[in-house]
Scaffold this motif. Structure first.
Motif, PDB file in Angstrom:
ATOM      1  N   VAL A  60       0.839  -1.197   0.000  1.00 42.89           N
ATOM      2  CA  VAL A  60       0.000   0.000   0.000  1.00 42.89           C
ATOM      3  C   VAL A  60       0.876   1.249   0.000  1.00 42.89           C
ATOM      4  N   LEU A  61       0.572   2.174  -0.920  1.00 43.42           N
ATOM      5  CA  LEU A  61       1.244   3.468  -0.985  1.00 43.42           C
ATOM      6  C   LEU A  61       0.225   4.540  -0.639  1.00 43.42           C
ATOM      7  N   GLN A  62       0.620   5.500   0.205  1.00 42.02           N
ATOM      8  CA  GLN A  62      -0.316   6.536   0.659  1.00 42.02           C
ATOM      9  C   GLN A  62       0.308   7.925   0.578  1.00 42.02           C
ATOM     10  N   PRO A  63       0.653   8.367  -0.621  1.00 43.16           N
ATOM     11  CA  PRO A  63       1.256   9.702  -0.722  1.00 43.16           C
ATOM     12  C   PRO A  63       0.258  10.807  -0.382  1.00 43.16           C
ATOM     13  N   GLU A  64       0.708  11.792   0.365  1.00 43.94           N
ATOM     14  CA  GLU A  64      -0.142  12.947   0.665  1.00 43.94           C
ATOM     15  C   GLU A  64      -0.461  13.703  -0.616  1.00 43.94           C
ATOM     16  N   LYS A  65       0.550  13.818  -1.492  1.00 48.35           N
ATOM     17  CA  LYS A  65       0.371  14.443  -2.795  1.00 48.35           C
ATOM     18  C   LYS A  65       0.998  13.538  -3.852  1.00 48.35           C
ATOM     19  N   ILE A  66       0.156  13.045  -4.753  1.00 47.69           N
ATOM     20  CA  ILE A  66       0.631  12.064  -5.728  1.00 47.69           C
ATOM     21  C   ILE A  66       1.480  12.686  -6.834  1.00 47.69           C
ATOM     22  N   ARG A  67       1.420  14.004  -6.956  1.00 37.32           N
ATOM     23  CA  ARG A  67       2.124  14.659  -8.055  1.00 37.32           C
ATOM     24  C   ARG A  67       3.599  14.961  -7.757  1.00 37.32           C
ATOM     25  N   VAL A  68       4.017  14.788  -6.515  1.00 32.85           N
ATOM     26  CA  VAL A  68       5.418  15.079  -6.188  1.00 32.85           C
ATOM     27  C   VAL A  68       6.310  13.995  -6.781  1.00 32.85           C
ATOM     28  N   PRO A  69       7.530  14.335  -7.201  1.00 32.53           N
ATOM     29  CA  PRO A  69       8.398  13.370  -7.878  1.00 32.53           C
ATOM     30  C   PRO A  69       8.637  12.092  -7.085  1.00 32.53           C
ATOM     31  N   GLU A  70       8.749  12.190  -5.767  1.00 32.94           N
ATOM     32  CA  GLU A  70       9.017  10.996  -4.958  1.00 32.94           C
ATOM     33  C   GLU A  70       7.860  10.006  -5.053  1.00 32.94           C
ATOM     34  N   ALA A  71       6.627  10.519  -5.038  1.00 33.77           N
ATOM     35  CA  ALA A  71       5.459   9.647  -5.136  1.00 33.77           C
ATOM     36  C   ALA A  71       5.365   9.021  -6.520  1.00 33.77           C
ATOM     37  N   VAL A  72       5.614   9.811  -7.542  1.00 27.58           N
ATOM     38  CA  VAL A  72       5.575   9.295  -8.916  1.00 27.58           C
ATOM     39  C   VAL A  72       6.606   8.177  -9.090  1.00 27.58           C
ATOM     40  N   ASP A  73       7.819   8.408  -8.616  1.00 27.31           N
ATOM     41  CA  ASP A  73       8.886   7.408  -8.757  1.00 27.31           C
ATOM     42  C   ASP A  73       8.526   6.117  -8.028  1.00 27.31           C
ATOM     43  N   GLU A  74       7.932   6.247  -6.841  1.00 30.80           N
ATOM     44  CA  GLU A  74       7.573   5.069  -6.051  1.00 30.80           C
ATOM     45  C   GLU A  74       6.520   4.228  -6.776  1.00 30.80           C
ATOM     46  N   ILE A  75       5.551   4.901  -7.405  1.00 31.30           N
ATOM     47  CA  ILE A  75       4.500   4.192  -8.132  1.00 31.30           C
ATOM     48  C   ILE A  75       5.049   3.532  -9.392  1.00 31.30           C
ATOM     49  N   LEU A  76       5.833   4.282 -10.153  1.00 22.47           N
ATOM     50  CA  LEU A  76       6.355   3.749 -11.416  1.00 22.47           C
ATOM     51  C   LEU A  76       7.370   2.649 -11.203  1.00 22.47           C
ATOM     52  N   ALA A  77       7.931   2.560 -10.021  1.00 26.54           N
ATOM     53  CA  ALA A  77       8.885   1.484  -9.717  1.00 26.54           C
ATOM     54  C   ALA A  77       8.209   0.110  -9.794  1.00 26.54           C
ATOM     55  N   TYR A  78       6.895   0.087  -9.679  1.00 27.15           N
ATOM     56  CA  TYR A  78       6.159  -1.179  -9.787  1.00 27.15           C
ATOM     57  C   TYR A  78       5.917  -1.578 -11.245  1.00 27.15           C
ATOM     58  N   GLU A  79       6.356  -0.744 -12.187  1.00 21.86           N
ATOM     59  CA  GLU A  79       6.257  -1.026 -13.625  1.00 21.86           C
ATOM     60  C   GLU A  79       4.844  -1.478 -14.019  1.00 21.86           C
ATOM     61  N   PRO A  80       3.848  -0.617 -13.803  1.00 16.78           N
ATOM     62  CA  PRO A  80       2.466  -1.026 -14.103  1.00 16.78           C
ATOM     63  C   PRO A  80       2.211  -1.178 -15.603  1.00 16.78           C
ATOM     64  N   ASP A  81       1.487  -2.232 -15.951  1.00 15.85           N
ATOM     65  CA  ASP A  81       0.999  -2.416 -17.320  1.00 15.85           C
ATOM     66  C   ASP A  81      -0.405  -1.822 -17.467  1.00 15.85           C
ATOM     67  N   LEU A  82      -1.096  -1.699 -16.332  1.00 20.05           N
ATOM     68  CA  LEU A  82      -2.449  -1.151 -16.307  1.00 20.05           C
ATOM     69  C   LEU A  82      -2.673  -0.486 -14.961  1.00 20.05           C
ATOM     70  N   ILE A  83      -3.305   0.688 -14.977  1.00 21.96           N
ATOM     71  CA  ILE A  83      -3.738   1.342 -13.744  1.00 21.96           C
ATOM     72  C   ILE A  83      -5.259   1.422 -13.758  1.00 21.96           C
ATOM     73  N   VAL A  84      -5.870   0.966 -12.671  1.00 23.30           N
ATOM     74  CA  VAL A  84      -7.314   1.037 -12.508  1.00 23.30           C
ATOM     75  C   VAL A  84      -7.593   1.963 -11.324  1.00 23.30           C
ATOM     76  N   THR A  85      -8.401   2.994 -11.541  1.00 20.92           N
ATOM     77  CA  THR A  85      -8.745   3.901 -10.454  1.00 20.92           C
ATOM     78  C   THR A  85     -10.246   3.891 -10.209  1.00 20.92           C
ATOM     79  N   CYS A  86     -10.619   4.198  -8.980  1.00 18.93           N
ATOM     80  CA  CYS A  86     -12.028   4.312  -8.614  1.00 18.93           C
ATOM     81  C   CYS A  86     -12.117   5.165  -7.359  1.00 18.93           C
TER      82      CYS A  86
END
Length: 311
Positions: A60-86
């Motif tokens: 589980v990742l819980q960034p306060e602000k998803i747009r900051v570079p650290e949050a983006v890097d942490e998410i992209l490190a998982y190498e997603p093929d698909l992102i599903v949001t709701c």
């Protein structure tokens, strides 16, 4: 197997995540809002989506602000093929939207392009719609403006409120995602652009949206009350104090009294004149400083009298 990242926060998103798990997609991470204080004791409470992810052993990742570079890097490190949001609650940067090979898709509780924004369930009921639905679309930089992949219509019954429609649409969204993903991943879906001329919006409910204007037609007031139940609740003012009105019925009583006047006290509630020839019967209310109660219990003992007015 392809890597799926799920982004969501409230109860509405839980069945959608559960569906991904049940359908054996490899959910490599869940992104959700940070834990927030809740209740009178301000106890730090995890979002419902986090609770499910933790129970399933998903990071589980819980960034306060998803747009900051650290949050983006942490998410992209998982190498997603698909992102599903709701119902995630933050706008995703293009660096995240453009990363997955199969794109980023969103499960939204309306029949887009109708009701873009944060309160589509509330608004559909308040507007007196007879149906709404769920849309799955590609995510783009603009809010809820991406091309449509699939939709399902869900009727709004006369007795539905936000709570019942929340549950119906949440389950419908989970089923629709399960039906949509196989075809999407095979390239069998042709996305349909939204018709800009038909766009409507459903911004987050404001305090002024909750106050009842008794000069409006009875149908409108009835829809407002059920369109704000169980959250955040419609209200009126009685003896200079706020009273929440949680549940109402249409009343077949005609009166020449001014709007907001109590025109009848009945065993199970009280009837209020509206701005047209109709009235509404309040059957559940919440006086200032008290818990929700049946309106019949409130009027018992003379707490409210015929001829009094709400403002």
């Amino acid at each position: 197997m392809m890597n799926v990242i799920f982004m969501g926060t409230p109860d509405f998103a839980v069945p959608v995540l559960q569906q991904l798990i049940d359908d054996d997609y490899q959910v490599v991470a869940v992104v959700t809002q940070p834990d927030r204080p809740k209740g009178r004791k301000k106890t730090l409470t995890p979002p419902p989506v986090k609770a499910l992810a933790v129970a399933q052993g998903i990071p589980v990742l819980q960034p306060e602000k998803i747009r900051v570079p650290e949050a983006v890097d942490e998410i992209l490190a998982y190498e997603p093929d698909l992102i599903v949001t709701c119902a995630y609650g933050q706008i995703l940067p293009e660096s995240i939207l453009n990363a997955p090979s199969h794109g980023a898709i969103n499960v939204h509780a309306s029949l887009l392009p109708e009701y873009r924004g944060g309160a589509p369930i509330h608004k559909a009921i308040i507007d007196g719609k007879k149906e709404t639905g769920v849309t799955i679309m590609y995510m783009v930089k603009a809010m809820d403006a991406g091309d449509i992949l699939s939709q399902v219509t869900v009727p709004i019954e006369e007795t539905d409120n936000v709570g019942t429609m929340h549950d119906k649409l949440s389950q419908a969204g989970a089923r629709l995602l399960s039906e949509t993903l196989p075809a999407l991943l095979k390239g069998e879906i042709h996305p349909v652009p939204q018709e800009e001329a038909k766009v409507t919006y459903s911004p987050t409910i404001r305090r002024e949206d909750e106050k009842i204007d008794w000069h409006k037609p009875g149908e409108s007031i009835y829809n407002q009350i059920r369109g704000l139940n169980p959250f955040p609740g419609a209200y009126t003012v009685y003896k200079d104090q706020v009273m929440k009105l949680w549940e109402a019925k249409k009343a077949a009583i005609e009166s020449a009294e001014p709007p907001g006047t109590v025109i009848a006290i009945e065993k199970d509630g009280f009837v209020v004149q509206t701005g047209d020839s109709t009235a509404v019967k309040i059957v559940e209310c919440q006086p200032a400083g008290k818990k929700r109660m049946r309106a019949g219990d409130f009027v018992r003992g003379g707490a409210l009298n015929k001829g009094e007015r709400f403002v």
